[in-house]
Motif scaffolding. Structure first.
Motif, mmCIF file in Angstrom:
data_model
loop_
_atom_site.group_PDB
_atom_site.id
_atom_site.type_symbol
_atom_site.label_atom_id
_atom_site.label_comp_id
_atom_site.label_asym_id
_atom_site.label_seq_id
_atom_site.Cartn_x
_atom_site.Cartn_y
_atom_site.Cartn_z
ATOM 1 N N GLY A 209 0.819 -1.212 0.000
ATOM 2 C CA GLY A 209 0.000 0.000 0.000
ATOM 3 C C GLY A 209 0.847 1.254 0.000
ATOM 4 O O GLY A 209 0.540 2.239 -0.688
ATOM 5 N N GLY A 210 1.933 1.250 0.757
ATOM 6 C CA GLY A 210 2.823 2.415 0.812
ATOM 7 C C GLY A 210 3.497 2.666 -0.522
ATOM 8 O O GLY A 210 3.661 3.825 -0.953
ATOM 9 N N ILE A 211 3.922 1.568 -1.177
ATOM 10 C CA ILE A 211 4.576 1.701 -2.490
ATOM 11 C C ILE A 211 3.580 2.239 -3.525
ATOM 12 O O ILE A 211 3.903 3.131 -4.320
ATOM 13 C CB ILE A 211 5.151 0.341 -2.938
ATOM 14 N N ALA A 212 2.342 1.712 -3.516
ATOM 15 C CA ALA A 212 1.319 2.191 -4.463
ATOM 16 C C ALA A 212 1.034 3.669 -4.250
ATOM 17 O O ALA A 212 0.917 4.444 -5.214
ATOM 18 C CB ALA A 212 0.038 1.370 -4.301
ATOM 19 N N ALA B 122 -1.134 2.913 -9.793
ATOM 20 C CA ALA B 122 -0.913 1.737 -8.951
ATOM 21 C C ALA B 122 -2.113 1.542 -8.033
ATOM 22 O O ALA B 122 -2.607 2.495 -7.429
ATOM 23 C CB ALA B 122 0.355 1.911 -8.125
ATOM 24 N N THR B 123 -2.593 0.319 -7.952
ATOM 25 C CA THR B 123 -3.690 -0.024 -7.044
ATOM 26 C C THR B 123 -3.348 -1.336 -6.342
ATOM 27 O O THR B 123 -2.476 -2.096 -6.791
ATOM 28 C CB THR B 123 -5.031 -0.195 -7.801
ATOM 29 N N ILE B 124 -4.035 -1.604 -5.261
ATOM 30 C CA ILE B 124 -3.871 -2.856 -4.523
ATOM 31 C C ILE B 124 -5.144 -3.673 -4.687
ATOM 32 O O ILE B 124 -6.248 -3.194 -4.414
ATOM 33 C CB ILE B 124 -3.606 -2.598 -3.030
ATOM 34 N N VAL B 125 -5.004 -4.880 -5.181
ATOM 35 C CA VAL B 125 -6.133 -5.794 -5.315
ATOM 36 C C VAL B 125 -5.869 -6.983 -4.390
ATOM 37 O O VAL B 125 -4.831 -7.652 -4.503
ATOM 38 C CB VAL B 125 -6.311 -6.276 -6.766
#
Length: 503
Positions: free
Chosen positions: A170-173, A187-190
Motif C-alpha cells: 500500500g505504501g509503495i502504491a 498503482a492499485t492494490i487488489v
C-alpha cells in the motif's frame, strides 16, 4: 406614439390648471379673514402650471426615444440570430458536410473537414490497449524491505525511495501515485484469496507504452526485489510480452500493451490509440471491442440530416425576423395604438430588402433556383411574409438534387451570401440602424439637458413665488387684524362698536 404624447401633455396641463384654481381659493379665503393663505400649495400649483406642459412633453419624448431604442435592439437581436444561422450556409460549410456510417458496431465513425464521398471495407484485427501487470501475492501490511524502485513507461522513468515508512504494498502504491514525475502509470492494490497484489496500469494505450520495474540497493529484502519486471513491445504493434525478475514470484499480464490494427479496403493501418484519425482523410474512427473480427462497410456521404436542420433553422429564424418586424410596425384598431416603429422608414427599408432576397432566386432564366424548389414558400392565408416549410420536399431536394441546393446557397451570389451581406450592412457601425440609434441617443441627451434646465427654472420660480406670497400672506393677516380692531372700535353692519356704546 405622437397621439399618446399629446394626450399626456394635455392631461398634465389640465391637471395643473385645476390645482391653480384650488389653490386660488386660499387667497380668497385669506382676504376675507376666514383663514390664512396656503402659501405652499399655491406656490406648488403655480410652478406646476408654468412647467407641467413642458415637463410632460419632455417625459413623453424620453419615453418614445427609449421605446424606439428597445425596438431597434429587438430587431438587431433577431437579425443577428438569422445571420448566425446562415453563416455556414453562406460560406458553403453546411453543404460540404458529410456523414459517416458503419454497417456494424464498434467503429463509431465521424466525418469532418476534408472528407469525401466513398465506401470502404474495414476489418479490425485488434484494438489498442494499455498494459496492466499484477504482482505476486504478499501480505497487505508486510514490510518488503527498503531500497529504490525505478519505474519506466514508454521511455519515461521515475525513482521511488522505499523506506520503513512506505515499504508495504500500500505504501509503495501510494508513493507511485503521488510522485510528481510519474511517467504515466497508476498503482492499485487488489486483495485476493492468496493475499494482496500490486497492480500497475499504463495510462496510455499503444504498443510502445510498456511498463518496466527495476529494484536497486535492496536491504532486508522480504519481497521488494521480486517486484522487478521487464516488458517488451510486440512487433508491428502486436501484444507486449514480459519477464519477471523472480520467476517464483512472477508478475501476471492481465492486459497487453498493443496498437489498434485494422485494414481499410485491404490496406493495413495501425494506431497507438483507438481514436484513428489519420487513416482516411477527414474521417475519424473510435474503435471498441465490438468491431474485432468483423468486416464492415464504412460509407461517407453528404449529411442531408445536418443540411435539413440548418436550412430549417434558417427559415425559422427568418420567420422570427418577419414576426418582429410585423409586431413593431403593427396597429391595433381597437386600442388605437401602434407598434414602436409604426411608419418608421428604416424598418421598412430592412423589411423590403430582406423580402426581396427571400422572394428572389439565384441564376438566370430556366436555371434559376429559389426556395420554392426546396419546398419552402411564403405563407398564403393570411399572407404575413413568413415562410412555410414542406419537410418532405426539402428532404427530397437534398437527396435527389444536391446541385440545385448548392446553387441556391453558393458562396458568391447565393441566398445565404446575399442575406449575410445585407444584414451586415444594416447592423454594422455606421449602418442605418446604428445611425438611427445615434440620433435617438443624441435626442435623449438633449432631453436630459432640457429637463435639468427646467428643474433649475422651477427651483428659481419656487423661491420667487414663495417670497412674494409669504409677503402677501403677512400683509393680508395684518389687514385682517386691523379690520377686526376697527370693527370692534366703531362697529359693523351687525354690531355697534365700543365707541357707539361709550364702553
Amino acid at each position: 406614439m405622437s397621439t399618446i404624447n399629446n394626450t399626456s401633455v394635455n392631461q398634465a396641463t389640465s391637471n395643473a390648471r385645476n390645482q391653480v384654481q384650488q389653490a386660488a381659493q386660499s387667497i380668497i379665503s385669506g382676504s376675507t379673514g376666514n383663514s390664512s393663505m396656503d402659501v405652499a400649495s399655491l406656490v406648488s400649483a403655480l410652478v406646476n402650471a408654468k412647467t407641467a406642459g413642458q415637463s410632460a412633453a419632455l417625459q413623453a419624448r424620453q419615453t418614445t426615444d427609449n421605446t424606439t431604442l428597445s425596438a431597434y435592439g429587438a430587431l438587431t437581436s433577431a437579425l443577428s440570430a438569422l445571420q448566425a444561422a446562415i453563416k455556414n450556409l453562406s460560406d458553403g460549410t453546411t453543404l460540404s458536410t458529410f456523414a459517416a456510417t458503419a454497417s456494424g458496431k464498434g467503429l463509431d465513425p465521424k466525418a469532418g473537414v476534408g472528407a469525401v464521398p466513398g465506401s470502404y471495407a474495414v476489418e479490425v484485427k485488434q484494438i489498442a490497449t494499455s498494459q496492466s501487470l499484477a504482482s505476486a501475492a504478499f501480505g497487505a501490511t508486510t514490510p518488503l524491505g527498503t531500497g529504490t524502485l525505478s519505474i519506466a513507461v514508454g521511455g519515461k522513468s521515475m525513482d521511488i525511495a522505499v523506506d520503513s515508512k512506505n515499504n508495504t504494498l500500500g505504501g509503495i502504491a501510494d508513493a507511485i501515485n503521488k510522485a510528481s514525475n510519474n511517467p504515466g502509470v497508476t498503482a492499485t492494490i487488489v486483495t485476493g484469496t492468496g493475499g494482496a497484489h500490486l497492480v500497475l496500469r499504463a495510462a496510455t494505450t499503444g504498443a510502445a507504452n510498456t511498463i518496466d520495474v527495476t529494484t536497486s540497493n535492496v536491504q532486508n529484502d522480504a519481497g521488494l526485489a521480486a517486484l522487478g519486471v521487464k516488458s517488451t513491445p510486440g512487433a508491428d504493434g502486436a501484444a507486449s510480452t514480459f519477464v519477471s525478475s523472480d520467476s517464483t514470484k512472477a508478475w501476471r499480464q492481465s492486459e497487453a500493451a498493443q496498437d489498434a490494427l485494422l485494414t481499410i479496403g485491404g490496406i493495413d493501418a495501425r494506431s497507438a490509440t483507438n481514436a484513428v484519425t489519420d487513416a482516411i482523410s477527414g474521417v475519424s474512427l473510435n474503435l471498441s471491442r465490438d468491431a474485432i473480427g468483423t468486416t464492415q462497410t464504412l460509407t461517407i456521404a453528404p449529411d442531408t440530416t445536418a443540411q435539413n436542420t440548418a436550412i430549417t433553422n434558417f427559415a425559422n429564424l427568418y420567420n422570427t425576423v418577419v414576426t418582429t418586424v410585423n409586431k413593431l410596425s403593427s396597429y391595433d384598431k381597437t386600442s388605437k395604438t401602434g407598434g414602436a416603429l409604426l411608419g418608421d422608414s428604416t424598418l421598412q427599408t430592412i423589411k423590403n430588402s430582406l423580402a426581396s432576397i427571400i422572394g428572389g432566386g439565384v441564376g438566370k432564366g430556366t436555371s434559376t433556383v429559389s426556395l420554392a424548389h426546396l419546398g419552402i414558400t411564403l405563407k398564403g392565408d393570411p399572407a404575413d411574409g413568413t415562410l412555410v416549410i414542406d419537410s418532405a420536399k426539402l428532404s427530397s431536394a437534398l437527396s435527389t438534387a444536391p446541385a440545385r441546393v448548392a446553387q441556391l446557397f453558393n458562396t458568391t451570389d447565393g441566398l445565404g451570401a446575399k442575406l449575410n451581406r445585407s444584414i451586415t450592412e444594416f447592423t454594422r457601425t455606421g449602418g442605418i440602424i446604428d445611425a438611427r440609434n445615434s440620433a435617438l441617443n443624441a435626442d435623449l441627451k438633449s432631453v436630459t439637458a432640457q429637463q435639468s434646465k427646467l428643474a433649475d427654472y422651477a427651483t428659481q420660480l419656487t423661491k420667487q413665488y414663495q417670497s412674494q406670497f409669504t409677503a402677501l400672506n403677512t400683509l393680508m393677516a395684518t389687514m385682517n387684524n386691523n379690520s377686526a380692531y376697527l370693527t370692534a372700535l366703531f362697529g359693523g353692519s351687525k354690531s355697534a362698536g365700543a365707541l357707539a356704546t361709550n364702553k
